[in-house]
Design an enzyme around this catalytic site. Structure first.
Site, PDB file in Angstrom:
ATOM      1  CB  SER A 132      -0.185 -11.263  -8.039  1.00  0.00           C
ATOM      2  OG  SER A 132      -0.581 -10.997  -9.369  1.00  0.00           O
ATOM      3  CE1 TYR A 145       1.765  -6.329  -7.298  1.00  0.00           C
ATOM      4  CE2 TYR A 145       1.269  -7.652  -9.237  1.00  0.00           C
ATOM      5  CZ  TYR A 145       0.919  -7.181  -7.987  1.00  0.00           C
ATOM      6  OH  TYR A 145      -0.284  -7.565  -7.424  1.00  0.00           O
TER       7      TYR A 145
HETATM    8  N1  LIG Z   1      -7.005  -6.306  -7.401  1.00  0.00           N
HETATM    9  C1  LIG Z   1      -6.349  -7.131  -8.205  1.00  0.00           C
HETATM   10  O1  LIG Z   1      -6.677  -7.261  -9.399  1.00  0.00           O
HETATM   11  C2  LIG Z   1      -5.219  -7.979  -7.664  1.00  0.00           C
HETATM   12  C3  LIG Z   1      -4.720  -9.014  -8.476  1.00  0.00           C
HETATM   13  C4  LIG Z   1      -3.680  -9.806  -7.990  1.00  0.00           C
HETATM   14  C5  LIG Z   1      -3.154  -9.567  -6.736  1.00  0.00           C
HETATM   15  N2  LIG Z   1      -3.650  -8.551  -5.963  1.00  0.00           N
HETATM   16  C6  LIG Z   1      -3.046  -8.353  -4.647  1.00  0.00           C
HETATM   17  O2  LIG Z   1      -4.076  -8.417  -3.676  1.00  0.00           O
HETATM   18  C7  LIG Z   1      -3.782  -7.539  -2.583  1.00  0.00           C
HETATM   19  C8  LIG Z   1      -4.940  -6.588  -2.374  1.00  0.00           C
HETATM   20  O3  LIG Z   1      -5.221  -5.959  -3.603  1.00  0.00           O
HETATM   21  P1  LIG Z   1      -6.272  -4.765  -3.742  1.00  0.00           P
HETATM   22  O4  LIG Z   1      -6.592  -4.673  -5.174  1.00  0.00           O
HETATM   23  O5  LIG Z   1      -7.354  -4.912  -2.754  1.00  0.00           O
HETATM   24  O6  LIG Z   1      -5.295  -3.548  -3.407  1.00  0.00           O
HETATM   25  P2  LIG Z   1      -5.541  -2.108  -2.804  1.00  0.00           P
HETATM   26  O7  LIG Z   1      -6.980  -1.735  -2.862  1.00  0.00           O
HETATM   27  O8  LIG Z   1      -4.536  -1.237  -3.426  1.00  0.00           O
HETATM   28  O9  LIG Z   1      -5.159  -2.341  -1.282  1.00  0.00           O
HETATM   29  C9  LIG Z   1      -3.843  -2.591  -0.895  1.00  0.00           C
HETATM   30  C10 LIG Z   1      -3.664  -2.099   0.519  1.00  0.00           C
HETATM   31  O10 LIG Z   1      -2.302  -2.323   0.915  1.00  0.00           O
HETATM   32  C11 LIG Z   1      -1.906  -1.212   1.681  1.00  0.00           C
HETATM   33  N3  LIG Z   1      -0.444  -1.068   1.671  1.00  0.00           N
HETATM   34  C12 LIG Z   1       0.388  -1.002   0.620  1.00  0.00           C
HETATM   35  N4  LIG Z   1       1.645  -0.852   1.027  1.00  0.00           N
HETATM   36  C13 LIG Z   1       1.596  -0.814   2.376  1.00  0.00           C
HETATM   37  C14 LIG Z   1       2.573  -0.653   3.384  1.00  0.00           C
HETATM   38  N5  LIG Z   1       3.871  -0.489   3.125  1.00  0.00           N
HETATM   39  N6  LIG Z   1       2.176  -0.647   4.684  1.00  0.00           N
HETATM   40  C15 LIG Z   1       0.864  -0.797   4.982  1.00  0.00           C
HETATM   41  N7  LIG Z   1      -0.101  -0.942   4.087  1.00  0.00           N
HETATM   42  C16 LIG Z   1       0.268  -0.939   2.792  1.00  0.00           C
HETATM   43  C17 LIG Z   1      -2.575  -0.030   1.003  1.00  0.00           C
HETATM   44  O11 LIG Z   1      -2.642   1.045   1.895  1.00  0.00           O
HETATM   45  P3  LIG Z   1      -2.852   2.553   1.322  1.00  0.00           P
HETATM   46  O12 LIG Z   1      -4.288   2.619   0.934  1.00  0.00           O
HETATM   47  O13 LIG Z   1      -2.527   3.416   2.468  1.00  0.00           O
HETATM   48  O14 LIG Z   1      -1.885   2.694   0.180  1.00  0.00           O
HETATM   49  C18 LIG Z   1      -3.941  -0.610   0.661  1.00  0.00           C
HETATM   50  O15 LIG Z   1      -4.856  -0.429   1.737  1.00  0.00           O
HETATM   51  C19 LIG Z   1      -2.470  -6.825  -2.973  1.00  0.00           C
HETATM   52  O16 LIG Z   1      -1.399  -7.468  -2.358  1.00  0.00           O
HETATM   53  C20 LIG Z   1      -2.426  -6.979  -4.478  1.00  0.00           C
HETATM   54  O17 LIG Z   1      -1.106  -6.932  -4.967  1.00  0.00           O
HETATM   55  C21 LIG Z   1      -4.675  -7.761  -6.402  1.00  0.00           C
END
Ligand SMILES: NC(=O)c1ccc[n+]([C@@H]2O[C@H](COP(=O)([O-])OP(=O)(O)OC[C@H]3O[C@@H](n4cnc5c(N)ncnc54)[C@H](OP(=O)(O)O)[C@@H]3O)[C@@H](O)[C@H]2O)c1
Length: 244
Positions: A132, A145
């Site tokens: 991130s 985080y």
């Molecule tokens: N969206 C943003 O603005 C943003 C910005 C910077 C970085 N990121 C990073 O980009 C990545 C994807 O983001 P996103 O926004 O698409 O997030 P998201 O929609 O919340 O998806 C994250 C996924 O990770 C899974 N997960 C979390 N903990 C887990 C575990 N212990 N074992 C297995 N699966 C697990 C969740 O499963 P469940 O659905 O079952 O919880 C979910 O499917 C993340 O690492 C996030 O930190 C996102």
């Protein structure tokens, strides 16, 4: 096709960026092993293998690696996209929440790397860790985080050197605020969603959020042979947020 004959694991495939990465990789010819915590993955295609489970659990990660070995033999690409955010002031953060953030973003990534590096072919492979912008800069209420996402960067750099002789590349993509359904829904819960959106966009030099496709494009680049001489690197996809 940039991932023709490539086998790839994508974690956190059920939503947001992970879902976009999965469809990108599928279009580029990859055979997919997908994982997430939900029992069902409604976006999976007939050729995909979806295995649900918790990546904080080493026994699950071992069984995932076994299934990958049985189904694919070797795994060329691993995208560590899963993660979660728990926000709040440092002095009010419960130890359980802090452990959950570190486990779910950092230690789970270590577990997958530990059990999937041995499955990469003799010719090499590629890990892409999704960190991130907050892995590179601090922010109030996001301290744990940030620590976990910053830890991912050093995990990648160390592993990149340790595995270089096997031609296993390890790189990081560091998204900024991305317009995933969860982020959009969180905006809608604000009293004045449009004012809040403008405020958040105003903090970004390019004055807008990333699209999931823009992040998936960067992950695809790092996963494919187009980045064959890049390892231990961090690619921000954050509209200039960390350029300050
Ligand atoms: N969206 C943003 O603005 C943003 C910005 C910077 C970085 N990121 C990073 O980009 C990545 C994807 O983001 P996103 O926004 O698409 O997030 P998201 O929609 O919340 O998806 C994250 C996924 O990770 C899974 N997960 C979390 N903990 C887990 C575990 N212990 N074992 C297995 N699966 C697990 C969740 O499963 P469940 O659905 O079952 O919880 C979910 O499917 C993340 O690492 C996030 O930190 C996102």
């Amino acid at each position: 096709m940039r991932l023709d004959k490539v086998t790839a694991l994508v974690t956190g495939a059920n939503s947001g960026i992970g879902r976009e990465v999965s469809s990108h990789f599928r279009r580029e010819g990859a055979r997919l092993l997908l994982t997430g915590r939900k029992e069902q993955f409604d976006g999976a295609q007939p050729d995909d293998l979806y295995v649900p489970g918790d990546l904080n659990d080493e026994a699950f990660v071992e069984s995932l690696a076994r299934q990958a070995a049985e189904s694919f033999g070797t795994v060329d690409v691993v995208v560590l996209n899963h993660g979660l955010q728990v926000s709040g002031p440092l002095t009010e953060m419960a130890y359980e929440d802090a452990k959950n953030v570190i486990h779910s973003n950092l230690l789970s990534a270590f577990l997958v790397m530990k059990h999937f590096a041995p499955l990469m072919p003799a010719a090499g492979g590629s890990f892409v860790l999704v960190s991130s912008r907050l892995g590179m800069v601090g922010k109030p209420d996001e301290v744990l985080y940030s620590a976990a996402k910053g830890g991912l960067i050093m995990l990648a750099k160390g592993a990149a050197i340790e595995w270089a002789e096997r031609n296993i590349r390890v790189n990081v993509v560091a998204p900024g605020l991305t317009a995933t359904p969860i982020i959009e829904a969180s905006f809608q819960r604000r009293e004045d969603p449009e004012a809040y959106r403008r405020q958040r966009e105003g903090q970004i030099p390019l004055q807008r959020l990333a699209t999931p496709k823009e992040v998936a494009d960067a992950i695809l680049f790092m996963a494919s042979s187009e980045s064959s001489y890049i390892t231990g690197a961090v690619l921000p996809v954050d509209g200039g947020y960390t350029a300050f």
